[in-house]
Design a protein around this motif. Sequence first.
Motif, PDB file in Angstrom:
ATOM      1  N   ALA A   1       0.821  -1.211   0.000  1.00  0.00           N
ATOM      2  CA  ALA A   1       0.000   0.000   0.000  1.00  0.00           C
ATOM      3  C   ALA A   1       0.856   1.263   0.000  1.00  0.00           C
ATOM      4  O   ALA A   1       0.463   2.275  -0.585  1.00  0.00           O
ATOM      5  N   THR A   2       2.033   1.205   0.612  1.00  0.00           N
ATOM      6  CA  THR A   2       2.932   2.358   0.640  1.00  0.00           C
ATOM      7  C   THR A   2       3.298   2.811  -0.764  1.00  0.00           C
ATOM      8  O   THR A   2       3.430   4.008  -1.027  1.00  0.00           O
ATOM      9  N   MET A   3       3.425   1.876  -1.684  1.00  0.00           N
ATOM     10  CA  MET A   3       3.787   2.228  -3.054  1.00  0.00           C
ATOM     11  C   MET A   3       2.715   3.088  -3.726  1.00  0.00           C
ATOM     12  O   MET A   3       2.997   3.831  -4.659  1.00  0.00           O
ATOM     13  N   TYR A   4       1.504   3.011  -3.231  1.00  0.00           N
ATOM     14  CA  TYR A   4       0.384   3.759  -3.807  1.00  0.00           C
ATOM     15  C   TYR A   4      -0.038   4.949  -2.947  1.00  0.00           C
ATOM     16  O   TYR A   4      -0.610   5.911  -3.458  1.00  0.00           O
ATOM     17  N   THR A   5       0.204   4.882  -1.642  1.00  0.00           N
ATOM     18  CA  THR A   5      -0.286   5.934  -0.743  1.00  0.00           C
ATOM     19  C   THR A   5       0.779   6.933  -0.332  1.00  0.00           C
ATOM     20  O   THR A   5       0.449   8.039   0.052  1.00  0.00           O
ATOM     21  N   GLY A   6       2.042   6.543  -0.395  1.00  0.00           N
ATOM     22  CA  GLY A   6       3.133   7.438  -0.031  1.00  0.00           C
ATOM     23  C   GLY A   6       3.972   6.912   1.109  1.00  0.00           C
ATOM     24  O   GLY A   6       3.477   6.223   2.004  1.00  0.00           O
ATOM     25  N   TRP A   7       5.250   7.220   1.019  1.00  0.00           N
ATOM     26  CA  TRP A   7       6.243   6.709   1.973  1.00  0.00           C
ATOM     27  C   TRP A   7       5.974   7.138   3.408  1.00  0.00           C
ATOM     28  O   TRP A   7       6.018   6.314   4.319  1.00  0.00           O
ATOM     29  N   PRO A   8       5.677   8.418   3.680  1.00  0.00           N
ATOM     30  CA  PRO A   8       5.428   8.822   5.075  1.00  0.00           C
ATOM     31  C   PRO A   8       4.256   8.070   5.707  1.00  0.00           C
ATOM     32  O   PRO A   8       4.277   7.756   6.893  1.00  0.00           O
ATOM     33  N   LYS A   9       3.242   7.794   4.926  1.00  0.00           N
ATOM     34  CA  LYS A   9       2.099   7.049   5.472  1.00  0.00           C
ATOM     35  C   LYS A   9       2.529   5.630   5.845  1.00  0.00           C
ATOM     36  O   LYS A   9       2.111   5.086   6.864  1.00  0.00           O
ATOM     37  N   GLY A  10       3.362   5.030   5.008  1.00  0.00           N
ATOM     38  CA  GLY A  10       3.872   3.696   5.318  1.00  0.00           C
ATOM     39  C   GLY A  10       4.638   3.683   6.627  1.00  0.00           C
ATOM     40  O   GLY A  10       4.418   2.820   7.490  1.00  0.00           O
ATOM     41  N   TRP A  11       5.530   4.634   6.804  1.00  0.00           N
ATOM     42  CA  TRP A  11       6.293   4.721   8.050  1.00  0.00           C
ATOM     43  C   TRP A  11       5.368   4.869   9.251  1.00  0.00           C
ATOM     44  O   TRP A  11       5.550   4.219  10.282  1.00  0.00           O
ATOM     45  N   ALA A  12       4.382   5.743   9.132  1.00  0.00           N
ATOM     46  CA  ALA A  12       3.459   5.981  10.248  1.00  0.00           C
ATOM     47  C   ALA A  12       2.694   4.714  10.614  1.00  0.00           C
ATOM     48  O   ALA A  12       2.535   4.389  11.791  1.00  0.00           O
ATOM     49  N   VAL A  13       2.236   3.992   9.604  1.00  0.00           N
ATOM     50  CA  VAL A  13       1.458   2.777   9.872  1.00  0.00           C
ATOM     51  C   VAL A  13       2.357   1.678  10.426  1.00  0.00           C
ATOM     52  O   VAL A  13       1.954   0.926  11.321  1.00  0.00           O
ATOM     53  N   PHE A  14       3.581   1.578   9.919  1.00  0.00           N
ATOM     54  CA  PHE A  14       4.499   0.566  10.459  1.00  0.00           C
ATOM     55  C   PHE A  14       4.767   0.791  11.944  1.00  0.00           C
ATOM     56  O   PHE A  14       4.857  -0.170  12.712  1.00  0.00           O
ATOM     57  N   ARG A  15       4.896   2.048  12.360  1.00  0.00           N
ATOM     58  CA  ARG A  15       5.131   2.307  13.786  1.00  0.00           C
ATOM     59  C   ARG A  15       3.975   1.757  14.635  1.00  0.00           C
ATOM     60  O   ARG A  15       4.198   1.144  15.672  1.00  0.00           O
ATOM     61  N   LEU A  16       2.751   1.984  14.183  1.00  0.00           N
ATOM     62  CA  LEU A  16       1.597   1.466  14.930  1.00  0.00           C
ATOM     63  C   LEU A  16       1.521  -0.054  14.851  1.00  0.00           C
ATOM     64  O   LEU A  16       1.232  -0.721  15.843  1.00  0.00           O
ATOM     65  N   ALA A  17       1.774  -0.606  13.675  1.00  0.00           N
ATOM     66  CA  ALA A  17       1.692  -2.058  13.493  1.00  0.00           C
ATOM     67  C   ALA A  17       2.707  -2.776  14.379  1.00  0.00           C
ATOM     68  O   ALA A  17       2.400  -3.832  14.957  1.00  0.00           O
TER      69      ALA A  17
END
Length: 157
Positions: free
Chosen positions: A86-102
């Motif tokens: 999903a990061t490839m489509y939504t953006g790198w910062p969003k991926g980082w933010a979600v990984f921290r929560l996950a």
Amino acid sequence: MSEKIVQTAGREQLGGFAPMFAHLNDDVLFGEVWNEEAISVKMKCIITVVSLMASGITDTSLQYHLQNAKNNGVTKEEIAAIITHATMYTGWPKGWAVFRLAKEVWNDAPQETSPLTEKDRYQAHNFLSDWRAESIRKIFYGAKLPCATFYRASSAL
């Protein structure tokens, strides 16, 4: 279908203030949509996590839905692959933010193994104070002014 999903958060938190919204949240979204059987609850959890990620929502609602995904069978390996994709489509910062929560939800957050000593904290504070003063000096007085001049000038204020 397995156990019926029941949600009462809307009424509990907003029932007196926004009864229509509470009804839509509890009865329509969770009462009907989440209980619809065309796709699995696990798949709905994945879709919800990706939808919140795409919207940039990384608050407690995403944390709740990550926990819900874990509770409904999404593994650590699956969520890592889902977030990466999903990061490839939504953006790198969003991926980082979600990984921290996950990482927190899947209990893989880094643990503090050696807390800073009092001496380490003191040294870090002094370093940051010096760095801040130097940064302010550069911003307001330019890079050519010696530090001593800045400190004398600021102490006179």
